[in-house]
Enzyme design. Structure first.
Site, mmCIF file in Angstrom:
data_model
loop_
_atom_site.group_PDB
_atom_site.id
_atom_site.type_symbol
_atom_site.label_atom_id
_atom_site.label_comp_id
_atom_site.label_asym_id
_atom_site.label_seq_id
_atom_site.Cartn_x
_atom_site.Cartn_y
_atom_site.Cartn_z
ATOM 1 N N SER A 1 52.449 -13.546 -26.902
ATOM 2 C CA SER A 1 51.710 -12.607 -26.046
ATOM 3 C C SER A 1 50.293 -13.124 -25.816
ATOM 4 C CB SER A 1 51.641 -11.229 -26.705
ATOM 5 O OG SER A 1 52.923 -10.689 -26.851
ATOM 6 N N HIS B 1 60.241 -12.038 -26.692
ATOM 7 C CA HIS B 1 60.635 -10.776 -27.333
ATOM 8 C C HIS B 1 61.973 -10.298 -26.763
ATOM 9 C CE1 HIS B 1 56.053 -10.030 -27.728
ATOM 10 N NE2 HIS B 1 56.492 -10.199 -28.959
ATOM 11 N N LYS C 1 43.861 -3.042 -34.705
ATOM 12 C CA LYS C 1 44.162 -4.222 -33.895
ATOM 13 C C LYS C 1 43.709 -3.939 -32.458
ATOM 14 C CE LYS C 1 47.864 -7.534 -34.505
ATOM 15 N NZ LYS C 1 49.235 -7.730 -34.914
ATOM 16 N N ARG D 1 59.404 -18.297 -34.637
ATOM 17 C CA ARG D 1 59.287 -19.379 -33.659
ATOM 18 C C ARG D 1 59.127 -20.711 -34.379
ATOM 19 N NH1 ARG D 1 54.722 -15.960 -30.810
ATOM 20 N NH2 ARG D 1 54.670 -15.386 -32.997
#
Ligand code: ADP
Length: 158
Positions: free
Chosen positions: A128, A17, A41, A90
């Protein structure tokens, strides 16, 4: 003035990030890092913890501000006069979800463009969730996250 928004969960912020934030900050006069507070979430870190970790990590970047909001991301972008949202890409596996989000957001507000920054190759495998998985099993995450995040992960799991 060119204003950008980089939205995400940042649970927690990783060096991947940070790479995107640093690179994006050079493209805008002002970059807002928008930490999502999505109650649907489940996150390891609370919204306040995620904000704190980002603010501490980014304090040297003078044109970057860390914020949160209960608005839809496009609505938040509009409220601060930002017409660009940044996302990181990514692998090809990110593409489908990101295309869907970008297309939906475009339907909600066609004045706001989503722009993608490709991950630097050294972070293209980093997420993460993988960092949390490693930390949970007591692995060394020091090469993947800032020191303050490494400590916060340690405190959560021990
Ligand atoms: P979200 O839940 O919104 O996907 P994340 O915090 O997981 O939030 O990610 C925010 C954005 O950062 C996404 O666009 C994601 O693809 C991107 N991102 C996450 N990790 C990396 C990385 N290692 N390199 C580049 N971009 C990344």
């Amino acid at each position: 003035m060119k204003i950008g928004v980089y939205p995400g969960t940042f649970d927690p912020v990783t060096n991947g990030h940070l790479d995107i934030i640093k690179r994006a900050s050079q493209l805008f006069d002002k970059l807002y890092v928008l930490v999502s507070n999505n109650i649907n979430k489940t996150t390891l870190f609370t919204i306040d913890e995620r904000l704190h970790l980002l603010k501490e990590t980014l304090k040297e970047l003078t044109n970057v501000e860390v914020v949160t909001s209960n608005l839809l991301t496009v609505e938040y972008a509009k409220s601060i006069n930002a017409n660009v949202m940044i996302r990181g890409l990514r692998m090809v596996s990110d593409f489908e979800y990101e295309l869907q989000m970008a297309t939906l957001n475009k339907c909600l507000n066609d004045q706001i463009e989503t722009i993608f920054i490709m991950s630097s190759h050294e972070y293209s495998f980093l997420s993460s969730s993988s960092v949390k998985e490693i930390a949970k099993f007591n692995g060394d995450v020091s090469q993947f996250v800032p020191q303050i995040v490494e400590k916060a992960l340690y405190d959560k799991y021990h």
